[in-house]
Write a protein that holds these residues in place. Sequence first.
Motif, mmCIF file in Angstrom:
data_model
loop_
_atom_site.group_PDB
_atom_site.id
_atom_site.type_symbol
_atom_site.label_atom_id
_atom_site.label_comp_id
_atom_site.label_asym_id
_atom_site.label_seq_id
_atom_site.Cartn_x
_atom_site.Cartn_y
_atom_site.Cartn_z
ATOM 1 N N GLY A 153 -1.235 80.951 -5.111
ATOM 2 C CA GLY A 153 -2.407 80.892 -6.708
ATOM 3 C C GLY A 153 -1.008 80.091 -7.185
ATOM 4 N N PHE A 154 -0.531 80.883 -8.572
ATOM 5 C CA PHE A 154 0.866 80.723 -9.014
ATOM 6 C C PHE A 154 1.305 81.965 -10.346
ATOM 7 C CE2 PHE A 154 -3.122 80.236 -11.857
ATOM 8 C CZ PHE A 154 -2.793 80.203 -13.074
ATOM 9 N N ALA A 155 1.906 81.797 -10.628
ATOM 10 C CA ALA A 155 3.031 82.870 -11.403
ATOM 11 C C ALA A 155 3.339 82.590 -12.430
ATOM 12 C CB ALA A 155 4.536 83.819 -10.597
ATOM 13 N N TYR A 156 3.791 83.503 -13.932
ATOM 14 C CA TYR A 156 4.883 83.000 -14.620
ATOM 15 C C TYR A 156 5.896 83.517 -14.778
ATOM 16 C CZ TYR A 156 6.077 81.421 -19.344
ATOM 17 O OH TYR A 156 6.625 80.946 -20.079
ATOM 18 N N PHE A 157 6.716 83.081 -14.491
ATOM 19 C CA PHE A 157 7.959 84.031 -14.947
ATOM 20 C C PHE A 157 8.443 83.698 -15.843
ATOM 21 C CE2 PHE A 157 7.896 83.266 -10.629
ATOM 22 C CZ PHE A 157 8.046 84.559 -9.612
ATOM 23 N N PHE A 158 8.223 85.125 -16.919
ATOM 24 C CA PHE A 158 8.788 85.016 -18.254
ATOM 25 C C PHE A 158 10.498 85.363 -18.307
ATOM 26 C CE2 PHE A 158 6.041 88.651 -17.294
ATOM 27 C CZ PHE A 158 6.681 89.972 -18.116
ATOM 28 N N LYS A 159 10.521 86.181 -17.414
ATOM 29 C CA LYS A 159 11.821 86.237 -16.915
ATOM 30 C C LYS A 159 12.552 85.743 -15.687
ATOM 31 C CE LYS A 159 14.256 89.231 -19.071
ATOM 32 N NZ LYS A 159 14.948 90.817 -19.826
ATOM 33 N N ALA A 160 13.284 84.621 -15.572
ATOM 34 C CA ALA A 160 13.669 84.930 -14.031
ATOM 35 C C ALA A 160 15.499 83.811 -14.478
ATOM 36 C CB ALA A 160 12.372 83.758 -13.361
ATOM 37 N N LYS A 161 16.038 84.860 -14.274
ATOM 38 C CA LYS A 161 17.405 84.052 -13.583
ATOM 39 C C LYS A 161 18.863 85.107 -13.242
ATOM 40 C CE LYS A 161 18.470 87.404 -18.465
ATOM 41 N NZ LYS A 161 19.067 87.450 -19.674
ATOM 42 N N GLY A 162 19.538 84.482 -13.496
ATOM 43 C CA GLY A 162 20.503 84.711 -12.641
ATOM 44 C C GLY A 162 22.307 84.998 -13.736
ATOM 45 N N ASP A 163 22.835 86.228 -13.549
ATOM 46 C CA ASP A 163 23.229 86.460 -14.528
ATOM 47 C C ASP A 163 24.964 86.189 -13.002
ATOM 48 O OD1 ASP A 163 23.068 85.306 -16.822
ATOM 49 O OD2 ASP A 163 21.813 87.282 -17.267
ATOM 50 N N ILE A 164 26.551 85.194 -13.827
ATOM 51 C CA ILE A 164 27.491 86.295 -12.831
ATOM 52 C C ILE A 164 28.399 85.953 -13.926
ATOM 53 C CG2 ILE A 164 29.545 86.284 -10.734
ATOM 54 C CD1 ILE A 164 26.437 84.819 -9.196
ATOM 55 N N GLY A 173 9.033 79.754 -16.108
ATOM 56 C CA GLY A 173 7.822 78.802 -16.254
ATOM 57 C C GLY A 173 7.617 79.255 -15.043
ATOM 58 N N LEU A 174 6.389 78.590 -14.692
ATOM 59 C CA LEU A 174 4.952 78.628 -14.035
ATOM 60 C C LEU A 174 5.404 78.251 -12.587
ATOM 61 C CD1 LEU A 174 2.265 78.758 -14.328
ATOM 62 C CD2 LEU A 174 1.205 77.150 -13.793
ATOM 63 N N ALA A 175 5.062 78.788 -11.703
ATOM 64 C CA ALA A 175 5.663 79.071 -9.814
ATOM 65 C C ALA A 175 3.905 78.961 -9.316
ATOM 66 C CB ALA A 175 6.196 79.506 -9.927
ATOM 67 N N PRO A 176 3.790 77.731 -8.227
ATOM 68 C CA PRO A 176 3.115 77.765 -7.594
ATOM 69 C C PRO A 176 3.445 78.235 -6.008
ATOM 70 C CG PRO A 176 3.750 75.663 -7.668
ATOM 71 C CD PRO A 176 4.908 76.134 -8.803
ATOM 72 N N TYR A 177 2.179 79.771 -5.831
ATOM 73 C CA TYR A 177 2.989 80.527 -4.686
ATOM 74 C C TYR A 177 1.834 80.147 -3.151
ATOM 75 C CZ TYR A 177 2.130 84.272 -1.650
ATOM 76 O OH TYR A 177 2.320 85.121 -0.486
ATOM 77 N N LEU A 178 2.055 79.743 -2.217
ATOM 78 C CA LEU A 178 1.731 79.327 -0.733
ATOM 79 C C LEU A 178 2.131 80.090 -0.105
ATOM 80 C CD1 LEU A 178 -0.446 77.721 0.248
ATOM 81 C CD2 LEU A 178 1.503 76.353 1.072
ATOM 82 N N GLY A 179 0.672 81.816 0.970
ATOM 83 C CA GLY A 179 1.863 82.271 1.340
ATOM 84 C C GLY A 179 0.601 82.848 2.593
#
Length: 214
Positions: A99-110, A141-147
Motif C-alpha cells: 500500500g502507501f501512506a501520505y506523511f503530512f509531517k515527517a521531519k527530524g531536527d537537531i 510526501g507519499l511513501a509506498p509500503y511493502l511487508g
Amino acid sequence: MRCYQVNAQNNNQPPSLLGQKSILLNVGTQGVGAEFAYGVLPNLALRGGLNFIPFKAHNVFKISGFNSTSNLSADFYNVHALADYVPVKTASWFRLVGGFAYFFKAKGDIRVIPSDDYKYGDLVLTEDQIGYVDLNVNWKGLAPYLGVAFANTFPRNKFNVSFDLGTYYLNKPKADITGTGLLEGNSSQTPQFQSNIKDYRWLPIVQINFSYKL
C-alpha cells in the motif's frame, strides 16, 4: 456418517475475509495509531488508518573537543491505505501487505548548543555570541509500503493480536543546516549534508496490532 465428515472438514476451513470488519489499535516503530479493516474478497482485506510518533531526546551525541548539548526531535504523522492478501488459503495466519501512506509531517531536527564560554587568547566569548547550529531533515510526501503480517486479519471470536513487519520508502529528504552567531558559517555545509542524507529513505515497520471484530 459421510455428512458428518464433510461438515467437520468445512468447519476446519479458514473463514472467508469477505464482508468482515474490525477496528485495530497499534503500536510500533511508526508510533501509535488506529485502523479500520474490511474484507473485500475471500482472501483480500483493505486497511485504512493513521499513525503518529512525536519523539524528543537530549544529548544524543557529543562533538569531540567541543562542549555542547544537543536536542533531538522527530515528528512523523501519516494516513495510510494497505491491502492484506492471503496467498495460501490454508495458512490464513500469513499475509502479504502492500500500500502507501501520505506523511503530512515527517521531519527530524537537531540543535547543537555550546555549553561553555569559549576563550580565544584574552577574548572570552559567551554562549550567545558563539550561537548554535540546527540540522533539519524533511521527508514529507507519499511513501509506498511493502511487508508481511502474521496472525489472522480478523479475530475468530472478538479479539486477537497480529504483527506487521515491513518498510516504507520515504520521499527524497530535504536537508539544511542553519547557524547563528559565530557558527553561522556552518550554513554553507548544507549541500554536503544534503548529499550525505539523500539515501536515508527507508522507514522499517515493526508493529503489534490489537483487533476488535465488529
